[in-house]
Design a protein around this motif. Structure first.
Motif: not given
Length: 51
Positions: A8, A11-19
């Motif tokens: 992680d 970038s994993h804090e972005r909404p698309d990555r979280m999804k």
């Protein structure tokens, strides 16, 4: 037993990555695969396991 590793980055804090991460978590759970998440610690130049 099978295990998957996920690195992680910030970038994993972005909404698309979280999804995407949520989908990956569910897929691994259904498949019976342990998922180990790791995070990059840029300050200390190392990778940490997320618990």
């Amino acid at each position: 037993m099978k295990c998957a590793l996920e690195l992680d980055a910030p970038s994993h804090e972005r909404p698309d990555r979280m999804k995407r991460d949520c989908i990956l978590n569910q897929a691994c759970e259904v498949a019976g695969v342990r998922l180990e998440r790791m995070k990059i610690n840029y300050a200390e130049k190392r990778i940490e396991i997320i618990r």
